[in-house]
Design a protein around this motif. Structure first.
Motif, PDB file in Angstrom:
ATOM      1  N   GLY A  92       0.807  -1.217   0.000  1.00 33.91           N
ATOM      2  CA  GLY A  92       0.000   0.000   0.000  1.00 33.91           C
ATOM      3  C   GLY A  92       0.835   1.259   0.000  1.00 33.91           C
ATOM      4  O   GLY A  92       0.399   2.316   0.449  1.00 33.91           O
ATOM      5  N   HIS A  93       2.082   1.163  -0.523  1.00 33.03           N
ATOM      6  CA  HIS A  93       2.992   2.314  -0.464  1.00 33.03           C
ATOM      7  C   HIS A  93       3.539   2.699  -1.834  1.00 33.03           C
ATOM      8  O   HIS A  93       4.726   2.966  -1.990  1.00 33.03           O
ATOM      9  N   GLY A  94       2.674   2.699  -2.844  1.00 29.36           N
ATOM     10  CA  GLY A  94       3.101   3.192  -4.159  1.00 29.36           C
ATOM     11  C   GLY A  94       3.434   4.670  -4.053  1.00 29.36           C
ATOM     12  O   GLY A  94       3.029   5.340  -3.107  1.00 29.36           O
ATOM     13  N   TYR A  95       4.181   5.190  -5.019  1.00 28.91           N
ATOM     14  CA  TYR A  95       4.592   6.602  -4.959  1.00 28.91           C
ATOM     15  C   TYR A  95       3.381   7.539  -4.881  1.00 28.91           C
ATOM     16  O   TYR A  95       3.392   8.518  -4.148  1.00 28.91           O
ATOM     17  N   LYS A  96       2.336   7.222  -5.650  1.00 23.25           N
ATOM     18  CA  LYS A  96       1.146   8.096  -5.651  1.00 23.25           C
ATOM     19  C   LYS A  96       0.491   8.106  -4.273  1.00 23.25           C
ATOM     20  O   LYS A  96       0.077   9.141  -3.767  1.00 23.25           O
ATOM     21  N   THR A  97       0.400   6.932  -3.646  1.00 19.81           N
ATOM     22  CA  THR A  97      -0.204   6.836  -2.318  1.00 19.81           C
ATOM     23  C   THR A  97       0.628   7.601  -1.294  1.00 19.81           C
ATOM     24  O   THR A  97       0.095   8.288  -0.423  1.00 19.81           O
ATOM     25  N   LEU A  98       1.955   7.478  -1.412  1.00 18.55           N
ATOM     26  CA  LEU A  98       2.854   8.098  -0.433  1.00 18.55           C
ATOM     27  C   LEU A  98       2.873   9.618  -0.505  1.00 18.55           C
ATOM     28  O   LEU A  98       2.799  10.293   0.510  1.00 18.55           O
ATOM     29  N   ARG A 128       8.907   5.291 -13.296  1.00 16.93           N
ATOM     30  CA  ARG A 128       7.545   5.292 -12.717  1.00 16.93           C
ATOM     31  C   ARG A 128       7.250   6.639 -12.053  1.00 16.93           C
ATOM     32  O   ARG A 128       6.154   7.171 -12.150  1.00 16.93           O
ATOM     33  N   LEU A 129       8.257   7.170 -11.358  1.00 19.25           N
ATOM     34  CA  LEU A 129       8.087   8.475 -10.710  1.00 19.25           C
ATOM     35  C   LEU A 129       7.851   9.552 -11.768  1.00 19.25           C
ATOM     36  O   LEU A 129       6.973  10.401 -11.615  1.00 19.25           O
ATOM     37  N   CYS A 130       8.620   9.512 -12.854  1.00 16.60           N
ATOM     38  CA  CYS A 130       8.458  10.501 -13.933  1.00 16.60           C
ATOM     39  C   CYS A 130       7.059  10.412 -14.544  1.00 16.60           C
ATOM     40  O   CYS A 130       6.443  11.444 -14.847  1.00 16.60           O
ATOM     41  N   TYR A 205      11.228  -1.081  -2.497  1.00 21.87           N
ATOM     42  CA  TYR A 205      10.331  -2.214  -2.774  1.00 21.87           C
ATOM     43  C   TYR A 205      11.128  -3.502  -2.886  1.00 21.87           C
ATOM     44  O   TYR A 205      12.263  -3.488  -3.370  1.00 21.87           O
ATOM     45  N   LYS A 206      10.533  -4.600  -2.440  1.00 23.01           N
ATOM     46  CA  LYS A 206      11.193  -5.897  -2.577  1.00 23.01           C
ATOM     47  C   LYS A 206      11.012  -6.384  -4.017  1.00 23.01           C
ATOM     48  O   LYS A 206      10.039  -6.025  -4.681  1.00 23.01           O
ATOM     49  N   ALA A 207      11.949  -7.192  -4.467  1.00 26.16           N
ATOM     50  CA  ALA A 207      11.835  -7.724  -5.829  1.00 26.16           C
ATOM     51  C   ALA A 207      10.618  -8.637  -5.908  1.00 26.16           C
ATOM     52  O   ALA A 207      10.343  -9.386  -4.967  1.00 26.16           O
ATOM     53  N   PRO A 208       9.849  -8.576  -6.999  1.00 25.75           N
ATOM     54  CA  PRO A 208       8.691  -9.476  -7.114  1.00 25.75           C
ATOM     55  C   PRO A 208       9.146 -10.937  -7.140  1.00 25.75           C
ATOM     56  O   PRO A 208      10.252 -11.228  -7.605  1.00 25.75           O
ATOM     57  N   GLU A 209       8.294 -11.836  -6.629  1.00 32.14           N
ATOM     58  CA  GLU A 209       8.683 -13.253  -6.551  1.00 32.14           C
ATOM     59  C   GLU A 209       8.889 -13.857  -7.933  1.00 32.14           C
ATOM     60  O   GLU A 209       9.687 -14.753  -8.130  1.00 32.14           O
ATOM     61  N   LEU A 219       2.732  -0.719  -7.788  1.00 37.24           N
ATOM     62  CA  LEU A 219       3.607  -0.699  -6.613  1.00 37.24           C
ATOM     63  C   LEU A 219       2.841  -0.695  -5.293  1.00 37.24           C
ATOM     64  O   LEU A 219       3.404  -1.003  -4.247  1.00 37.24           O
ATOM     65  N   ASP A 220       1.557  -0.348  -5.325  1.00 36.97           N
ATOM     66  CA  ASP A 220       0.752  -0.431  -4.094  1.00 36.97           C
ATOM     67  C   ASP A 220       0.630  -1.884  -3.625  1.00 36.97           C
ATOM     68  O   ASP A 220       0.366  -2.149  -2.449  1.00 36.97           O
ATOM     69  N   LEU A 221       0.797  -2.819  -4.558  1.00 33.66           N
ATOM     70  CA  LEU A 221       0.664  -4.247  -4.217  1.00 33.66           C
ATOM     71  C   LEU A 221       2.013  -4.918  -3.961  1.00 33.66           C
ATOM     72  O   LEU A 221       2.078  -6.105  -3.689  1.00 33.66           O
ATOM     73  N   ARG A 222       3.081  -4.144  -4.039  1.00 34.21           N
ATOM     74  CA  ARG A 222       4.434  -4.711  -3.878  1.00 34.21           C
ATOM     75  C   ARG A 222       4.877  -4.629  -2.417  1.00 34.21           C
ATOM     76  O   ARG A 222       4.851  -3.551  -1.831  1.00 34.21           O
ATOM     77  N   PRO A 223       5.312  -5.742  -1.813  1.00 32.23           N
ATOM     78  CA  PRO A 223       5.840  -5.692  -0.435  1.00 32.23           C
ATOM     79  C   PRO A 223       7.086  -4.794  -0.368  1.00 32.23           C
ATOM     80  O   PRO A 223       7.855  -4.719  -1.320  1.00 32.23           O
ATOM     81  N   CYS A 224       7.250  -4.143   0.778  1.00 35.41           N
ATOM     82  CA  CYS A 224       8.329  -3.163   0.937  1.00 35.41           C
ATOM     83  C   CYS A 224       9.369  -3.600   1.961  1.00 35.41           C
ATOM     84  O   CYS A 224       9.097  -4.406   2.843  1.00 35.41           O
TER      85      CYS A 224
END
Length: 242
Positions: A92-98, A128-130, A205-209, A219-224
């Protein structure tokens, strides 16, 4: 009295953030919840229900106005500070959310200081930030990146930035990349005065499995990884640009 459950949940979250003094986040929740309540009033035929909803709207509106004033006072006094602690494995910590709430038409220049925008996935994070900046900041003119060179894939790094620069130019946004071997601080500075300091920089962010799991793109769904985000405001930022 059963108010729209969506509004209740959003407003409850607002109160929770308000209590933690995460005022700008609370404000977003209050505004979203209030919009739902106002829409519900329009369609409500029962007088007592309408009166109850109006009372609730007034309560939350007053609190939202109070927060706006408080944030303004703290900004003027140079004392605004909001902190978000990101826990290990949390989502729940994508750049937009943060920090998306700070990206608006007032932002003309953005400076990103991060020594680790070097490897492929780190450069993708910057991309992604850009994308978020271009979509959110309608008057954006310049993105400045200060990072370090990657000895192993310096050619690739330069090519990625060159491609990104060409694409940003289509949106009338200039990309300036500067290299520093002594850079340590990690922060995003907006010309509107907001400064977002992320302990680990953009790469928390952690690397996806695997390449086909949730969180690869959203990125909101990516573990941090655990990190701390400090948001402050400085009135001196504008003078240091352009």
């Amino acid at each position: 009295m059963n108010i729209e459950s969506a509004a209740v949940n959003i407003l409850k979250r607002g109160v929770e953030l308000d209590t933690k003094k995460r005022y700008t986040e609370a404000l977003v929740c209050y505004q979203e919840g209030l919009q739902i309540l106002v829409d519900k009033i329009k369609g409500e035929v029962d007088d007592s229900a309408r009166s109850y909803l109006r009372k609730k709207v007034e309560e939350y509106m007053n609190r939202a106005e109070a927060i706006k004033k408080l944030v303004l006072q703290q900004k003027e006094a140079g004392q605004f500070h909001e902190q978000v602690h990101i826990e290990n494995n949390s989502t729940g910590h994508g750049y937009k959310t943060l920090f998306g709430r700070f990206l608006d038409e007032d932002v003309k220049y953005v400076s990103v200081e991060d020594p680790y925008i070097r490897s492929f996935h780190q450069c993708q994070n910057f991309l992604r930030l850009c994308e978020l900046l271009v979509r959110s900041c309608t008057n954006l003119q310049l993105i400045e990146l200060i990072t370090s060179k990657d000895g192993r894939s310096e050619g690739d790094q330069r090519e990625w930035f060159s491609n990104l620069s060409t694409d940003l130019a289509k949106y009338r946004v200039k990309l300036v990349v500067k290299y520093s071997e002594t850079l340590h601080d990690r922060q995003i500075t907006l010309s509107s005065g907001w400064i977002i300091k992320i302990g680990r920089g953009l790469d928390f962010y952690k690397a996806p499995e695997n390449k086909f799991c949730l969180g690869v793109y959203d990125l909101d769904l990516r573990p941090c990884h655990e990190t701390t985000v400090d948001i402050v405001h400085s009135k001196n930022v504008k003078q240091s640009y352009g």
